[in-house]
Design a protein around this motif. Sequence first.
Motif, PDB file in Angstrom:
ATOM      1  N   ARG A 156       2.531   1.631  -3.422  1.00 26.38           N
ATOM      2  CA  ARG A 156       1.513   2.024  -4.401  1.00 26.38           C
ATOM      3  C   ARG A 156       1.288   3.527  -4.366  1.00 26.38           C
ATOM      4  O   ARG A 156       1.197   4.196  -5.398  1.00 26.38           O
ATOM      5  CB  ARG A 156       0.212   1.279  -4.140  1.00 26.38           C
ATOM      6  CG  ARG A 156      -0.923   1.677  -5.111  1.00 26.38           C
ATOM      7  CD  ARG A 156      -2.151   0.796  -4.947  1.00 26.38           C
ATOM      8  NE  ARG A 156      -1.819  -0.580  -5.307  1.00 26.38           N
ATOM      9  CZ  ARG A 156      -1.769  -1.582  -4.432  1.00 26.38           C
ATOM     10  NH1 ARG A 156      -2.047  -1.368  -3.147  1.00 26.38           N
ATOM     11  NH2 ARG A 156      -1.460  -2.797  -4.839  1.00 26.38           N
ATOM     12  N   LYS A 157       1.190   4.074  -3.161  1.00 25.33           N
ATOM     13  CA  LYS A 157       0.983   5.520  -3.032  1.00 25.33           C
ATOM     14  C   LYS A 157       2.187   6.294  -3.564  1.00 25.33           C
ATOM     15  O   LYS A 157       2.031   7.298  -4.273  1.00 25.33           O
ATOM     16  CB  LYS A 157       0.721   5.902  -1.581  1.00 25.33           C
ATOM     17  CG  LYS A 157       0.371   7.394  -1.414  1.00 25.33           C
ATOM     18  CD  LYS A 157       0.063   7.760   0.006  1.00 25.33           C
ATOM     19  CE  LYS A 157      -0.473   9.198   0.100  1.00 25.33           C
ATOM     20  NZ  LYS A 157       0.335  10.189  -0.631  1.00 25.33           N
TER      21      LYS A 157
ATOM     22  N   LYS B 187       0.834  -1.200   0.000  1.00 27.29           N
ATOM     23  CA  LYS B 187       0.000   0.000   0.000  1.00 27.29           C
ATOM     24  C   LYS B 187       0.872   1.255   0.000  1.00 27.29           C
ATOM     25  O   LYS B 187       0.582   2.235  -0.703  1.00 27.29           O
ATOM     26  CB  LYS B 187      -0.935  -0.010   1.217  1.00 27.29           C
ATOM     27  CG  LYS B 187      -1.944   1.118   1.235  1.00 27.29           C
ATOM     28  CD  LYS B 187      -2.890   0.973   2.419  1.00 27.29           C
ATOM     29  CE  LYS B 187      -3.921   2.102   2.429  1.00 27.29           C
ATOM     30  NZ  LYS B 187      -4.854   1.971   3.589  1.00 27.29           N
TER      31      LYS B 187
END
Length: 451
Positions: free
Chosen positions: A252-253, A249
Amino acid sequence: MFKKILIANRGEIAVRIIRACREMGIGTVAVYSTVDKEALHTQLADEAICIGPAPAKDSYLNMERIISACIAAKADAIHAGFGFLSENSKFVDMCSKCNIVFIGPSADVINKMGNKAEARNTMITANIPVVPGTKEPVYSAKQGKKFADEIGYPVIVKASSGGGGKGMRIVENKEEFEHQFNTAQIESVNAFGDDTMYIEKYVRNPRHIEFQILADKYGNVVQLGERDCSIQRHHQKLIEESPSIAISKKLRKKMGDTAVRAAKAAGYENAGTIEFLLDKDEKFYFIEMNTRIQVEHTVTETITGIDLVQEQIKIAMGEALSFTQEEVCLDGHSIECRINAENPANNFSPSPGKITNLHLPGGKGVRIDTALFCGYTVPAVYDSMIAKVIVHDSSREKAINKMRSVLGEFIIEGICTNIDFQYEILNNIDFRAGNISTDFISQTFRENSSN
């Protein structure tokens, strides 16, 4: 509001665009070559205009005939899909001069990002990480070899105007550099009419990760998550999935924010894709931007619920994005398999011909994008991709199992296809475990064939 859009393409992407227009209440104009007279896109469109004989240079690449067809049909805009004229800045400029809206970015942006060397320099200026490579265009093997000797082997030679794996060669050592460079350059000239090359350090066993972006005319840019496109053969993608099993996560950001910065640095508008290489240490590098809709846009649509083609049209009509970055939600897992008319048992040679029997699978979470029908003749003069199978489920494992089931039900008779080869990939233990890279096909199936 556009009243009528001309689709400057053929096959499944033309059908895809026609369907998007239908849902929006927009009329459509298909163009076709003589060999495509009975093709599905000509039957589904409201109007169809012949633009020349079978060779693409005389039809789907003939700018003057396409512009003339658009004017004759009184269409407001042109959607070029992918391939053919979709990233041709001269064509975009011609549209503008004829008061036709091109559904995509401006000619200037296509020039800037379509030239790989210039795109790299734009990203370097914006502090976007790039693979070490040449800053200036390379036109000769002698010039290129000097640079390659300096940064060390392996390197990859690429056509500045390239795409789809054309004009690309990996060079393992200085002895083979001249031959590989000249081969790639000749291929670039034949495919794109351009002898401009550039050279990058070759990253071994990376993943190919791309981020879908949308940008409107008002400076709003959002990213719609990543697609893992690592399963490739000769730089041509075979299987794409979203999200990537390799990305946390947090990463991904970070990559998504970088993709948005890259799009803003390019002054981008409409749909586009920022492409990265991701190494085993989670370092990522910009490699290129595709200034068009991608073949694999479908997996992003599936996990976000956003119709990318309709968004393209809305942006071209001057609408602002109707959602923010915070409102983008990724749901479940999606996989796409590209079905090609080719014979894997005969070195993947093209397999054109008449479809004598066809059964398209269905069911919950199954989507088939194709222009096939029983009795249709797949022509020998165009790209071999004839269908895309897209599945969606709550997890990657379930999506793989669903895709295996769907491929097992998919029947295409009369020609050879790569369906069984795709099935073999999905059954591979490393693929199922997510242990993949851009070298997966070459390494896995070379090893298997030697056993």
